[in-house]
Design a protein around this motif. Structure first.
Motif, mmCIF file in Angstrom:
data_model
loop_
_atom_site.group_PDB
_atom_site.id
_atom_site.type_symbol
_atom_site.label_atom_id
_atom_site.label_comp_id
_atom_site.label_asym_id
_atom_site.label_seq_id
_atom_site.Cartn_x
_atom_site.Cartn_y
_atom_site.Cartn_z
ATOM 1 N N ARG A 170 43.267 -48.925 21.003
ATOM 2 C CA ARG A 170 44.109 -48.936 22.612
ATOM 3 C C ARG A 170 43.658 -48.956 24.299
ATOM 4 N N ALA B 60 37.544 -43.476 6.314
ATOM 5 C CA ALA B 60 38.968 -43.069 7.094
ATOM 6 C C ALA B 60 39.006 -42.373 8.541
ATOM 7 N N ARG B 61 37.465 -41.625 8.351
ATOM 8 C CA ARG B 61 37.194 -41.392 9.919
ATOM 9 C C ARG B 61 36.402 -42.403 11.258
ATOM 10 N N ALA C 228 38.616 -45.767 10.848
ATOM 11 C CA ALA C 228 40.309 -45.936 11.275
ATOM 12 C C ALA C 228 40.457 -45.670 12.216
ATOM 13 N N GLU C 229 40.433 -43.861 12.211
ATOM 14 C CA GLU C 229 40.827 -43.714 13.587
ATOM 15 C C GLU C 229 40.124 -43.805 14.837
ATOM 16 N N ARG C 230 38.324 -43.873 14.408
ATOM 17 C CA ARG C 230 38.156 -44.612 15.704
ATOM 18 C C ARG C 230 38.183 -45.570 16.422
ATOM 19 N N GLU C 231 39.038 -46.361 15.381
ATOM 20 C CA GLU C 231 39.119 -48.101 15.949
ATOM 21 C C GLU C 231 40.682 -48.318 16.852
ATOM 22 N N ARG C 232 41.942 -47.116 15.959
ATOM 23 C CA ARG C 232 42.958 -46.932 16.385
ATOM 24 C C ARG C 232 42.775 -47.039 17.821
ATOM 25 N N ALA C 233 41.585 -45.341 18.797
ATOM 26 C CA ALA C 233 41.631 -45.820 19.569
ATOM 27 C C ALA C 233 40.828 -46.570 20.652
#
Length: 888
Positions: A795, A784-785, A787-792
């Motif tokens: 971008r 989960a951590r 996945a959040e980093r990969e979204r950033a």
């Protein structure tokens, strides 16, 4: 707007038409404003790029409101407001000024850029006499001050080149500011206007037009006034220009930049000669030139010093002798080039042009003299480069080596590479020239260096294509069949040593044997070793380091021993852990918890090349033991990486100097499943980029175990696999009926990492350890951590077109394990995903060799099944496919 959308009007015609339409509109605007303000003695003048009558779709307007000074300040201000505000209201970019003739001249004297802009002054409206007076005064002032201003202009060009780089080698070039860009053409026009020197005109205007066309398309594609040709926009710009793809676009840009850069080199060299001659006082000049002599003979300027047959030095340049007959002497171009390189002098552009025009072609095969002159040119070191560029500018290189045309100005879309393919080949020969004393056949080394990447101009594996081309080229140059075979072998396998040393287990006899089979002889191995170093040094600072140098030297030593029949060529020396490694392992064994240390190291990461430096070797039980201290590949292309050496030109330091290896993280933990993905995930969560990684199973000293009755084997399993049946306790044992029970041997897994913070400072070791404990017991949700980093990350990298990952089984990589190779775009959590995929596949990672080359991750994992055997071929393929799916 209709003009910009009209596909039938492009290039120079569109720029001229756009400028003419703008001229008419501004003239009408000026006439109306002048009539309303009552100012009579004024003119509207276009300067700079607009003054040259060419407007790109998003170019700004460089305008000068020139007045004679008779109108009041209020009247002039009113006229200016009526001119500038309508332009601002339309959202046009405007570079404007209001001055009298005297003010304009005074500003130009103080501001070189303003003076250059006035050299392109063009009348738009108002008093034509006022504009004509400005042009006359501007050119007169420029020529009068040229001796002072030209050095200042040259310094500006050099400073801009230092900041922006060379256009002909950049993957995201600035078409205007980089060396060889549009600014340099403007500078060359200013030099010509000084009447002191002139630039070579051949191809210069076409090159300038090409860069302008690319900038026009860039403006239309992006809708912005930008000169930066970014990666994500290159395909669209290429399509707008009717080119095949972004590579074709870059090649066209590079060719234009090369023409401009060469013209600049020749021009500034001539400017320097003129300035030096004029800096001597007239009285001394007469003495130096011999004008006071009896016969008036010029002793300084007219003398010619012989350099070779038909080649002389004249006024600091290499020119043809008066008796030279290039139409009869086919070797003369190579002889002149070799003489110039050996003397460290530039080839006269007039001489090169004459050679290109009238010199006879060489017969096939080449005569021995021609081959020797080419080798002399290649062996001149850094002096080879400017001479080679002069020959290329006039097409002589492609005439001598027709296969060169396919690699000329060819881009390399790899952040590790500094140069285009052709310049990289020349640079490799330059580096190889310094290694010729190490080999028995320096001629073959230089030829292999020049040809090792020649296959990149053809589809498919460039090493395979290059072998065929190398055979043809060396045969045409007159090398015999045996020498041709050696050069072809070097070209075909020029990546063998570096790839094997950094991605294979050097303690596996199959690794050494496979290399020995390919090279065949000690002489070929010696040449391949030197070529590997020259190629890496010519690639860039990320491609060579003392770590890589040590691994390659160790591989060469082992292969050389095998070829020489030494019985211990592939044996290993016992590894002794460092005091710190042993301390960490003992502490982890006593506590049963992970123990780590995080600090910066500056000592050399590997011992001297003659000692054994291996990774991932199996011990007697087949488990992973990696003899040698932790190795940290110095392979990052990031300039912020503390692991890079300071000498970025050579990529190496002098012998004995310590090499910074970056931030080292040592982790000792009782061997158990999931260590590799858990550790990689924690590092990614803390924004730590893994530059290199190495893991091994480390047996603890016998003294720690005491009585061993009933103990398990000495190593257990390794890496991501489970350990043998171990009785857990606070000290690795247990108590039964109040009496100590025999302590089992529980191996420690030792992970060595070289990491760099993505930004900010490094986290504290205690935080890393706490999160690792949480990751291992399942209370830290790493997916989960991440996945959040990969979204950033997604971008930030929007528009980046990275090639897809490639995961494959290396055939014949090892006899005791299966080698899984991973090549992918480096990204947050990449190593974590690889580790998870391997764990999910149920394999044991016996050893790992992880490195980062710029934006590319190149990793190799030695894996086995639960019994410690290599995977069956079908299973190995399934594992590779599973890892590849996990990375997409």
């Amino acid at each position: 707007m209709r003009l910009l959308q009209d596909a039938t009007v492009t290039g120079a015609d569109r720029r001229t038409t756009l400028a003419r339409l703008t001229d008419r509109w501004l003239a009408g605007l000026f006439e109306s404003a002048a009539a309303r303000s009552g100012v009579g003695g004024a003119a509207l003048v276009a300067v700079g790029g607009y003054g040259r009558g060419e407007l790109s779709p998003r170019s700004d307007l460089d305008l000068l409101l020139l007045h004679d000074g008779r109108a009041s300040a209020q009247e002039v201000a009113a006229l200016a407001d009526r001119l500038w505000y309508p332009l601002w209201d339309l959202g046009l970019d405007l570079d404007h000024s209001v001055r009298t003739l005297a003010e304009a001249r005074r500003t130009a004297r103080d501001d070189l850029k303003a003076q250059l802009g006035l050299l392109d002054a063009r009348h738009l409206a108002g008093s034509a006499d006022l504009t004509a007076a400005l042009r006359t005064a501007s050119f007169a002032d420029w020529r009068e001050s040229a001796l002072k201003r030209l050095p200042e202009l040259h310094a500006l060009c050099l400073d801009r080149a230092d900041r922006q780089g060379e256009l002909q080698y950049l993957l995201e070039p600035d078409l205007k500011e980089a060396r060889g860009g549009l600014r340099d053409v403007t500078a060359l026009r200013a030099v010509a206007a000084s009447w002191l020197a002139d630039a070579p005109r051949a191809g210069l205007e076409e090159a300038r037009g090409c860069l302008l066309d690319v900038r026009d398309a860039l403006h239309l594609v992006t809708g912005r006034a930008t000169d930066r040709l970014a990666l994500q926009e290159q395909d669209q710009v290429a399509a707008a220009l009717g080119l095949l793809d972004a590579d074709a676009l870059l090649r066209q840009v590079y060719e234009s930049a090369r023409t401009i850069s060469y013209a600049g080199d020749v021009t500034w060299r001539e400017v320097g000669r003129v300035l030096r001659s004029r800096s001597v006082r007239p009285s001394l000049r007469g003495l130096i030139s011999g004008r006071g002599g009896r016969n008036g003979r010029t002793a300084g300027r007219g003398e010619r010093s012989p350099l070779a047959e038909g080649v002389v030095e004249h006024e600091g340049e290499v020119v043809l002798a008066r008796t030279a007959r290039p139409e009869r002497d086919a070797v003369l171009p190579l002889r002149a080039a070799a003489a110039a390189a050996q003397a460290g002098l530039p080839l006269s552009p007039h001489a090169v042009r004459r050679l290109a025009t009238v010199a006879r072609p060489l017969p096939v095969p080449w005569p021995a003299e021609a081959r020797e002159e080419l080798l002399t040119l290649l062996g001149a070191g850094a002096r080879t480069v400017p001479v080679w560029e002069a020959l290329e500018a006039e097409g002589i290189i492609t005439r001598l080596l027709p296969d060169w045309e396919r690699v000329r100005c060819r881009p390399q879309r790899n952040a590790v590479h500094r140069w285009t393919v052709d310049r990289h080949l020349v640079e490799t020969a330059v580096r190889a020239s310094a290694l010729t004393r190490r080999v028995h056949r320096p001629d073959l080394l230089l030829m292999a260096a020049l040809l090792h990447d020649i296959g990149k101009g053809w589809p498919g594996d460039h090493s395979v294509s290059g072998e065929t081309i190398a055979r043809d080229v060396t045969a045409r140059l007159g090398f015999d069949a045996k020498d041709t075979d050696v050069v072809a072998t070097l070209v075909r396998h020029h990546l063998l040593l570096i790839e094997t040393a950094t991605r294979r287990d050097l303690d596996d006899p199959a690794t050494i044997a496979s290399v020995a089979r390919v090279v065949g002889t000690a002489g070929t191995l010696e040449l391949l070793h030197a070529l590997t170093e020259a190629d890496a040094l010519a690639t860039g600072p990320a491609a060579w380091s003392r770590w890589r140098e040590g691994l390659v030297a160790d591989l060469v030593r082992r292969v050389g021993g095998l070829l020489a029949g030494e019985p211990d060529a592939t044996t290993t020396t016992p590894w002794e852990p460092t005091a710190e490694q042993e301390r960490l392992a003992v502490e982890a064994w006593r506590t049963g918890e992970p123990v780590l240390a995080l600090h910066t190291r500056t000592e050399p990461p590997v011992p001297a090349p003659q000692s054994t430096t291996t990774r991932g070797a199996p011990d007697s039980s087949g488990s992973s033991v990696s003899p040698g201290p932790p190795a940290f590949p110095d392979s990052s292309a990031s300039p912020e990486d503390p692991g890079l050496g300071d000498d970025r030109e050579t990529g190496r330091e002098s012998a004995g100097d310590p090499e910074p290896v970056g931030v080292e993280l040592l982790l000792a933990v009782p061997d158990r499943p999931g260590i590799l993905p858990a550790t990689a995930g924690v590092l990614a969560v803390h924004r730590l980029t893994v530059r290199a990684a190495d893991l091994r199973v480390m047996p603890l000293p016998e003294s720690l175990y005491g009585t061993e009755t009933g103990a398990t084997d000495s190593t257990g399993n390794s890496a991501t696999g489970g350990t043998k049946d171990c009785t857990k306790g606070s000290a690795g044992g247990s108590v039964v009926d109040g009496a100590p029970r025999a302590v089992t041997r529980r191996p420690m897994l030792l992970l060595s990492w070289r990491v760099a913070a993505e930004y900010g400072s490094l986290p504290q070791a205690v935080r890393l350890r706490a999160d690792l404990v949480r990751a291992l017991d399942g209370t830290l949700d790493i997916p989960a951590r991440l996945a959040e980093r990969e979204r950033a990350y997604a971008r930030r990298s929007r528009g980046l077109q990275a090639p897809p990952p490639r995961v494959a089984v290396a055939p014949g990589g090892s006899r005791s394990a299966t080698v899984i190779e991973v090549r992918a775009q480096d990204a947050q959590g990449l190593l974590y995903r690889i580790g998870r995929a391997l764990e999910d596949a149920g394999v044991t990672v016996r050893s790992a060799h992880v490195s980062t080359l710029g934006a590319n991750a190149v990793d190799a994992f030695y894996v086995t099944d639960a019994d410690g055997s290599p995977l069956p071929p079908a299973t190995a393929t399934e594992v590779a496919q599973a890892v590849e799916r996990a990375l997409k």
